[in-house]
Design a protein around this motif. Sequence first.
Motif, PDB file in Angstrom:
ATOM      1  N   SER A 179     -36.648   5.387 102.197  1.00 46.55           N
ATOM      2  CA  SER A 179     -37.327   6.346 102.541  1.00 46.55           C
ATOM      3  C   SER A 179     -36.677   7.073 102.478  1.00 46.55           C
ATOM      4  CB  SER A 179     -37.896   5.725 104.295  1.00 46.55           C
ATOM      5  OG  SER A 179     -36.309   5.620 104.424  1.00 46.55           O
ATOM      6  N   GLY A 180     -35.386   7.344 102.411  1.00 44.32           N
ATOM      7  CA  GLY A 180     -34.663   8.868 102.094  1.00 44.32           C
ATOM      8  C   GLY A 180     -34.746   9.551 103.629  1.00 44.32           C
ATOM      9  N   ALA A 181     -34.933   8.378 105.012  1.00 42.63           N
ATOM     10  CA  ALA A 181     -34.240   9.069 105.939  1.00 42.63           C
ATOM     11  C   ALA A 181     -32.669   8.865 106.352  1.00 42.63           C
ATOM     12  CB  ALA A 181     -34.796   7.622 107.025  1.00 42.63           C
ATOM     13  N   GLU A 182     -31.930   9.944 107.223  1.00 42.01           N
ATOM     14  CA  GLU A 182     -30.685   9.080 107.148  1.00 42.01           C
ATOM     15  C   GLU A 182     -30.507   9.259 108.340  1.00 42.01           C
ATOM     16  OE1 GLU A 182     -27.393  13.663 108.031  1.00 42.01           O
ATOM     17  OE2 GLU A 182     -28.975  14.009 107.175  1.00 42.01           O
ATOM     18  N   PRO A 191     -36.589  29.873 126.251  1.00 44.70           N
ATOM     19  CA  PRO A 191     -37.487  28.922 125.627  1.00 44.70           C
ATOM     20  C   PRO A 191     -37.314  28.057 124.206  1.00 44.70           C
ATOM     21  CG  PRO A 191     -38.938  29.347 126.718  1.00 44.70           C
ATOM     22  CD  PRO A 191     -37.584  30.782 126.196  1.00 44.70           C
ATOM     23  N   VAL A 192     -36.313  26.779 123.871  1.00 45.86           N
ATOM     24  CA  VAL A 192     -36.758  26.304 122.496  1.00 45.86           C
ATOM     25  C   VAL A 192     -37.444  25.083 122.299  1.00 45.86           C
ATOM     26  CG1 VAL A 192     -35.048  25.422 120.508  1.00 45.86           C
ATOM     27  CG2 VAL A 192     -34.342  27.529 122.526  1.00 45.86           C
ATOM     28  N   SER A 193     -38.556  25.185 121.190  1.00 43.21           N
ATOM     29  CA  SER A 193     -38.804  23.854 120.825  1.00 43.21           C
ATOM     30  C   SER A 193     -38.346  23.443 119.350  1.00 43.21           C
ATOM     31  CB  SER A 193     -40.659  23.985 120.933  1.00 43.21           C
ATOM     32  OG  SER A 193     -40.985  24.930 119.702  1.00 43.21           O
ATOM     33  N   ALA A 194     -39.487  22.225 119.360  1.00 44.87           N
ATOM     34  CA  ALA A 194     -38.428  21.526 117.541  1.00 44.87           C
ATOM     35  C   ALA A 194     -39.933  22.510 116.656  1.00 44.87           C
ATOM     36  CB  ALA A 194     -39.293  20.336 117.393  1.00 44.87           C
ATOM     37  N   PRO A 195     -38.918  22.811 115.834  1.00 48.61           N
ATOM     38  CA  PRO A 195     -39.310  23.858 114.835  1.00 48.61           C
ATOM     39  C   PRO A 195     -40.624  23.370 113.928  1.00 48.61           C
ATOM     40  CG  PRO A 195     -37.120  23.186 114.006  1.00 48.61           C
ATOM     41  CD  PRO A 195     -37.361  22.894 115.066  1.00 48.61           C
ATOM     42  N   GLU A 196     -41.614  23.651 112.957  1.00 50.50           N
ATOM     43  CA  GLU A 196     -42.324  23.207 112.648  1.00 50.50           C
ATOM     44  C   GLU A 196     -41.816  22.452 111.277  1.00 50.50           C
ATOM     45  OE1 GLU A 196     -46.532  24.115 110.599  1.00 50.50           O
ATOM     46  OE2 GLU A 196     -45.653  25.784 111.497  1.00 50.50           O
ATOM     47  N   GLY A 197     -42.228  21.375 111.162  1.00 49.58           N
ATOM     48  CA  GLY A 197     -41.491  20.698 109.982  1.00 49.58           C
ATOM     49  C   GLY A 197     -40.005  19.775 110.038  1.00 49.58           C
ATOM     50  N   ALA A 198     -39.460  19.609 111.175  1.00 50.63           N
ATOM     51  CA  ALA A 198     -38.422  19.366 111.572  1.00 50.63           C
ATOM     52  C   ALA A 198     -38.490  17.962 111.513  1.00 50.63           C
ATOM     53  CB  ALA A 198     -38.362  19.463 113.047  1.00 50.63           C
ATOM     54  N   PRO A 199     -37.565  17.075 110.454  1.00 50.19           N
ATOM     55  CA  PRO A 199     -37.944  15.273 110.524  1.00 50.19           C
ATOM     56  C   PRO A 199     -38.158  14.954 112.130  1.00 50.19           C
ATOM     57  CG  PRO A 199     -35.555  15.891 110.036  1.00 50.19           C
ATOM     58  CD  PRO A 199     -36.678  17.385 110.086  1.00 50.19           C
ATOM     59  N   SER A 243     -28.704  15.948 120.709  1.00 47.21           N
ATOM     60  CA  SER A 243     -27.545  16.426 120.093  1.00 47.21           C
ATOM     61  C   SER A 243     -27.333  16.132 118.816  1.00 47.21           C
ATOM     62  CB  SER A 243     -26.691  16.975 121.023  1.00 47.21           C
ATOM     63  OG  SER A 243     -25.566  17.756 120.031  1.00 47.21           O
ATOM     64  N   THR A 244     -27.211  14.755 118.755  1.00 47.07           N
ATOM     65  CA  THR A 244     -27.073  13.912 117.732  1.00 47.07           C
ATOM     66  C   THR A 244     -27.755  14.127 116.516  1.00 47.07           C
ATOM     67  OG1 THR A 244     -25.845  11.970 118.844  1.00 47.07           O
ATOM     68  CG2 THR A 244     -26.154  11.971 116.336  1.00 47.07           C
ATOM     69  N   TYR A 245     -28.705  14.135 116.873  1.00 49.30           N
ATOM     70  CA  TYR A 245     -29.962  14.903 115.927  1.00 49.30           C
ATOM     71  C   TYR A 245     -30.321  15.796 115.325  1.00 49.30           C
ATOM     72  CZ  TYR A 245     -34.605  16.248 114.751  1.00 49.30           C
ATOM     73  OH  TYR A 245     -35.389  16.565 114.504  1.00 49.30           O
ATOM     74  N   MET A 246     -30.345  17.029 116.356  1.00 43.33           N
ATOM     75  CA  MET A 246     -30.306  18.111 115.819  1.00 43.33           C
ATOM     76  C   MET A 246     -29.086  18.554 115.026  1.00 43.33           C
ATOM     77  SD  MET A 246     -30.839  19.669 119.541  1.00 43.33           S
ATOM     78  CE  MET A 246     -31.483  21.607 119.194  1.00 43.33           C
ATOM     79  N   ALA A 266     -37.093  11.524 107.766  1.00 38.26           N
ATOM     80  CA  ALA A 266     -35.880  11.122 109.510  1.00 38.26           C
ATOM     81  C   ALA A 266     -35.064  10.773 109.985  1.00 38.26           C
ATOM     82  CB  ALA A 266     -37.221   9.620 109.617  1.00 38.26           C
ATOM     83  N   ILE A 267     -34.763  11.173 110.947  1.00 37.51           N
ATOM     84  CA  ILE A 267     -33.182  11.374 110.809  1.00 37.51           C
ATOM     85  C   ILE A 267     -33.188   9.599 111.816  1.00 37.51           C
ATOM     86  CG2 ILE A 267     -31.254  12.460 112.586  1.00 37.51           C
ATOM     87  CD1 ILE A 267     -32.128  13.760 109.631  1.00 37.51           C
ATOM     88  N   VAL A 268     -32.081   8.885 111.475  1.00 34.09           N
ATOM     89  CA  VAL A 268     -32.115   7.529 112.196  1.00 34.09           C
ATOM     90  C   VAL A 268     -30.690   7.765 113.500  1.00 34.09           C
ATOM     91  CG1 VAL A 268     -31.528   4.919 112.181  1.00 34.09           C
ATOM     92  CG2 VAL A 268     -33.108   6.775 110.669  1.00 34.09           C
ATOM     93  N   VAL A 269     -30.870   7.804 115.092  1.00 35.08           N
ATOM     94  CA  VAL A 269     -29.763   7.798 115.550  1.00 35.08           C
ATOM     95  C   VAL A 269     -29.669   6.276 116.419  1.00 35.08           C
ATOM     96  CG1 VAL A 269     -29.278   8.660 117.993  1.00 35.08           C
ATOM     97  CG2 VAL A 269     -30.183   9.632 116.229  1.00 35.08           C
ATOM     98  N   PRO A 270     -28.486   5.853 115.870  1.00 33.39           N
ATOM     99  CA  PRO A 270     -28.141   4.829 116.658  1.00 33.39           C
ATOM    100  C   PRO A 270     -28.241   4.600 117.469  1.00 33.39           C
ATOM    101  CG  PRO A 270     -27.264   3.942 114.923  1.00 33.39           C
ATOM    102  CD  PRO A 270     -27.069   5.894 115.041  1.00 33.39           C
ATOM    103  N   LEU A 271     -28.644   3.550 119.019  1.00 37.15           N
ATOM    104  CA  LEU A 271     -28.895   3.914 119.994  1.00 37.15           C
ATOM    105  C   LEU A 271     -27.723   2.627 120.290  1.00 37.15           C
ATOM    106  CD1 LEU A 271     -29.997   5.299 123.154  1.00 37.15           C
ATOM    107  CD2 LEU A 271     -31.169   2.906 123.225  1.00 37.15           C
ATOM    108  N   LEU A 272     -26.762   2.955 120.067  1.00 29.42           N
ATOM    109  CA  LEU A 272     -25.318   2.750 120.488  1.00 29.42           C
ATOM    110  C   LEU A 272     -24.489   3.429 120.915  1.00 29.42           C
ATOM    111  CD1 LEU A 272     -24.382   0.605 116.788  1.00 29.42           C
ATOM    112  CD2 LEU A 272     -25.098  -0.051 118.896  1.00 29.42           C
ATOM    113  N   ALA A 273     -23.013   3.156 121.494  1.00 26.95           N
ATOM    114  CA  ALA A 273     -22.225   4.407 122.266  1.00 26.95           C
ATOM    115  C   ALA A 273     -21.215   4.183 121.497  1.00 26.95           C
ATOM    116  CB  ALA A 273     -22.246   3.601 123.759  1.00 26.95           C
TER     117      ALA A 273
END
Length: 295
Positions: free
Chosen positions: A132-135, A29-37, A275-278, A106-113
Amino acid sequence: MSSSTGPASGLPVRMPRPRQSGRHRRPEPVSAPEGAPPLVLAVPGVPSAASLSVAEEVLSIARSELPGLDARIGFAEKAEEELPALETVLAGADAAASEESGAPSAIVVPLLAGPDSAQLRGIRQTVLSSGSGAELTDVLGPHPLLAEAVHVRLSEAGLARADRARLFTVATAADGIVLTTVGGEEAVQTAGITGMLLSARLAVPVLAAALDEDGAVAATAERLLEAGSRQLALAPCLIGPEIPEGLLESASKEAGCPAAEPLGAYPAIGKLVLSTYMTAAGLDPQRSGQQSPAR
């Protein structure tokens, strides 16, 4: 009564189940690591309750795949107070970020196909101006999972057989597909790649066309008819919030053929967002069973 060496005779002893070995072993089982954006889903188009609902469902899918994921929604265009604006969400993420981590706030993922030029430009500008230093990541397509999602939407509308393996016969199945997108020539080219994958799934010709270019859908439909197709269908390679109101309906009437629904919160969309975020966050998509987007 138990002895110093274990439980009394006759009582069941629960032993740890040995971990299955070999290639059929279940993944840990995998969960988001502590401190992940945090993942910030940038929703294009006119903010609305319907778009919010789609975004919430997409993030619900992502969270189910990666428990503990900090996922938020931000509307790229100016939103009402009850709808979260992207710049406000990024400001909140920046305030909570650790300056010593070196990771993006933060990791910004556009909701665009696809690469909708105008809407993607607006999202990029908001991310940059926020300071903000977001990607910002790439869009979700092209990808085989998008072709799968379009196929499902066509089958739900009775415009394609549901199962290519069993070759179910559908009387209303289209023998030519206009794969629609918005955002200019680059978006059409990107949709064309997904269209080739869809054509391989359905064994019918598929051509991409821009909904927001006058006459493009009708002209593409005419090309399919000239090539021998007789029963056409429109298939949006679009999630939904990015489609201007009424545009799909008017294109369907102009081309004289029925249209499937947009992709919406189809499960593959949530998986592609995650997947894009990871990938952007430097995590391992394979450990959570995700497929990395093909670029």
